[in-house]
Write a protein that holds these residues in place. Sequence first.
Motif, PDB file in Angstrom:
ATOM      1  N   ASP A  49      22.018  42.295  29.031  1.00 23.91           N
ATOM      2  CA  ASP A  49      22.358  43.000  27.785  1.00 23.91           C
ATOM      3  C   ASP A  49      23.459  44.033  27.996  1.00 23.91           C
ATOM      4  O   ASP A  49      23.412  45.157  27.457  1.00 23.91           O
ATOM      5  N   GLY A  50      24.442  43.685  28.791  1.00 26.00           N
ATOM      6  CA  GLY A  50      25.585  44.567  29.004  1.00 26.00           C
ATOM      7  C   GLY A  50      25.327  45.742  29.917  1.00 26.00           C
ATOM      8  O   GLY A  50      26.133  46.676  29.972  1.00 26.00           O
ATOM      9  N   GLU A 102      32.957  45.205  39.949  1.00 25.86           N
ATOM     10  CA  GLU A 102      33.943  44.133  39.786  1.00 25.86           C
ATOM     11  C   GLU A 102      33.322  42.954  39.043  1.00 25.86           C
ATOM     12  O   GLU A 102      32.147  42.634  39.234  1.00 25.86           O
ATOM     13  N   GLN A 103      34.165  42.324  38.222  1.00 24.52           N
ATOM     14  CA  GLN A 103      33.753  41.132  37.464  1.00 24.52           C
ATOM     15  C   GLN A 103      34.724  40.003  37.776  1.00 24.52           C
ATOM     16  O   GLN A 103      35.933  40.231  37.867  1.00 24.52           O
ATOM     17  N   TYR A 104      34.173  38.805  37.924  1.00 27.17           N
ATOM     18  CA  TYR A 104      35.042  37.657  38.201  1.00 27.17           C
ATOM     19  C   TYR A 104      35.565  37.107  36.879  1.00 27.17           C
ATOM     20  O   TYR A 104      34.833  36.518  36.100  1.00 27.17           O
ATOM     21  N   ARG A 105      36.850  37.354  36.614  1.00 25.11           N
ATOM     22  CA  ARG A 105      37.523  36.883  35.399  1.00 25.11           C
ATOM     23  C   ARG A 105      38.865  36.279  35.783  1.00 25.11           C
ATOM     24  O   ARG A 105      39.562  36.790  36.658  1.00 25.11           O
ATOM     25  N   SER A 165      32.117  35.366  26.974  1.00 27.45           N
ATOM     26  CA  SER A 165      31.309  34.194  26.645  1.00 27.45           C
ATOM     27  C   SER A 165      31.077  33.355  27.890  1.00 27.45           C
ATOM     28  O   SER A 165      31.914  33.305  28.800  1.00 27.45           O
ATOM     29  N   GLY A 166      29.925  32.711  27.945  1.00 28.27           N
ATOM     30  CA  GLY A 166      29.615  31.837  29.070  1.00 28.27           C
ATOM     31  C   GLY A 166      29.074  32.592  30.272  1.00 28.27           C
ATOM     32  O   GLY A 166      28.585  33.715  30.162  1.00 28.27           O
ATOM     33  N   PRO A 167      29.184  31.999  31.482  1.00 31.21           N
ATOM     34  CA  PRO A 167      28.665  32.631  32.703  1.00 31.21           C
ATOM     35  C   PRO A 167      29.497  33.864  33.082  1.00 31.21           C
ATOM     36  O   PRO A 167      30.725  33.827  33.064  1.00 31.21           O
ATOM     37  N   ASN A 168      28.820  34.943  33.399  1.00 30.04           N
ATOM     38  CA  ASN A 168      29.451  36.179  33.867  1.00 30.04           C
ATOM     39  C   ASN A 168      28.986  36.467  35.287  1.00 30.04           C
ATOM     40  O   ASN A 168      27.789  36.369  35.587  1.00 30.04           O
ATOM     41  N   LYS A 169      29.921  36.852  36.127  1.00 24.51           N
ATOM     42  CA  LYS A 169      29.593  37.121  37.524  1.00 24.51           C
ATOM     43  C   LYS A 169      30.097  38.514  37.895  1.00 24.51           C
ATOM     44  O   LYS A 169      31.276  38.837  37.687  1.00 24.51           O
ATOM     45  N   PHE A 170      29.193  39.350  38.449  1.00 25.44           N
ATOM     46  CA  PHE A 170      29.527  40.719  38.823  1.00 25.44           C
ATOM     47  C   PHE A 170      29.147  40.971  40.293  1.00 25.44           C
ATOM     48  O   PHE A 170      28.277  40.302  40.840  1.00 25.44           O
ATOM     49  N   SER A 189      27.982  43.992  47.442  1.00 24.05           N
ATOM     50  CA  SER A 189      26.628  43.601  47.081  1.00 24.05           C
ATOM     51  C   SER A 189      26.579  42.089  46.886  1.00 24.05           C
ATOM     52  O   SER A 189      27.609  41.412  46.873  1.00 24.05           O
ATOM     53  N   LYS A 190      25.381  41.574  46.705  1.00 18.79           N
ATOM     54  CA  LYS A 190      25.253  40.189  46.273  1.00 18.79           C
ATOM     55  C   LYS A 190      25.727  40.075  44.831  1.00 18.79           C
ATOM     56  O   LYS A 190      25.761  41.058  44.097  1.00 18.79           O
ATOM     57  N   GLU A 191      26.091  38.902  44.420  1.00 17.82           N
ATOM     58  CA  GLU A 191      26.612  38.702  43.066  1.00 17.82           C
ATOM     59  C   GLU A 191      25.459  38.601  42.060  1.00 17.82           C
ATOM     60  O   GLU A 191      24.393  38.069  42.379  1.00 17.82           O
ATOM     61  N   ALA A 192      25.705  39.144  40.885  1.00 17.43           N
ATOM     62  CA  ALA A 192      24.745  39.041  39.783  1.00 17.43           C
ATOM     63  C   ALA A 192      25.356  38.170  38.694  1.00 17.43           C
ATOM     64  O   ALA A 192      26.536  38.322  38.360  1.00 17.43           O
ATOM     65  N   ILE A 193      24.572  37.273  38.140  1.00 22.85           N
ATOM     66  CA  ILE A 193      25.083  36.324  37.141  1.00 22.85           C
ATOM     67  C   ILE A 193      24.290  36.464  35.842  1.00 22.85           C
ATOM     68  O   ILE A 193      23.063  36.585  35.861  1.00 22.85           O
ATOM     69  N   ALA A 194      25.026  36.479  34.734  1.00 24.62           N
ATOM     70  CA  ALA A 194      24.398  36.518  33.411  1.00 24.62           C
ATOM     71  C   ALA A 194      25.090  35.488  32.519  1.00 24.62           C
ATOM     72  O   ALA A 194      26.313  35.365  32.538  1.00 24.62           O
TER      73      ALA A 194
END
Length: 261
Positions: free
Chosen positions: A120-121, A139-142, A171-176, A190-195
Motif C-alpha cells: 500500500d505504498g 531504490e526502485q527498479y524502473r 502498474s504491475g510488478p514493483n521491485k524495491f 537489502s534483499k529485494e521486496a516485490i509488490a
Amino acid sequence: MKNFLTALSILLLVFVSYEANAAELVVKGTYQGENIYVRNPFAPSGVGFCAYEVTVNGMITTDEINSSAFEIDLSVYGFSVGDEVVVTIKYKDDCTPMVLNTYALQVKQPAKFGAVTVKDGVLKFSTTGETGSLPFIIEQYRWNKWVKVGEVKGKGRNKPNDYEVNVRTHSGPNKFRVRQSDNKKISVYSKEAIAIVPTPPITFKQGDTAISFSGETMYEIYDQFGGIVFKGYGSSINIASLAKGKYYLNYDNSQTEFVKK
C-alpha cells in the motif's frame, strides 16, 4: 599595593587577550569503541604546550594533556557504539594540535538488513548493527535500472531498528531495495521486496506543447545524447521549450520515444 594592582591588571589583560586569540579544533562523529590520539606541539612562546583544554560533548576531560602527545579516553563516558561524539580542543594562537586518528569516530561498516516489505505504498525494513547515523537510500527498479526514490536518516543505534518510508508504485510488478554506504563508499544492499499493483498501465498523449498522462506518474525525458531534460512526478509535462528533435520518455513502467516538431 598600587604595584600589586597594576601587575594584576596587566595579568588579567594578558589572559583576556590570550583567550580572544585562541582557537578551537572540533572533531565530530560517532563512538566506535576507540580513543582519540592528539599530537600537541610546544606553544610558540616556548612555555607549555599548544592545547590547553579538551572537552567531550561539552564536558572537560580529566586526561593529561600537558605533553607532546596525549590520548582522549572516550571509554569513561559510558558511550554506546553509534552515540554522537563531539571533541573540542582549545589551543593557543600560532600553533595547531593535530588529531592523529579522526577515522576513530567514523562508521566502520554499514548496517545489517533484516526483512524488507512493501504494501500500500509503504516500504518497511529493519536493521541491526548500526554504528552511526548513516543515510539509507531507497531504490526502485524502473526502466531497466535502479532509481533512487527516497532516503531516510539512520537511527545509528546498535540494536534492532525499524523504518517506514512512503514510496510511489507503478502498474504491475514493483521491485524495491535499500542501500547503505560506509565512509569508504562501500555499499551493502537489502534483499529485494516485490509488490504487484493491479492498476491499469498509464498511457500518454503528445501535443505540440505538452505531454499528458492518464494518471500521475514518475517520468524522465532524455535527449538523443543521453542528457536528462525533464524529471519529476505528475500528470503532464510542459515540452514547449524543447528544441525540435527526437527524445526518449520513461514513465510508469514503460519506455518509449517521441519527436518534438
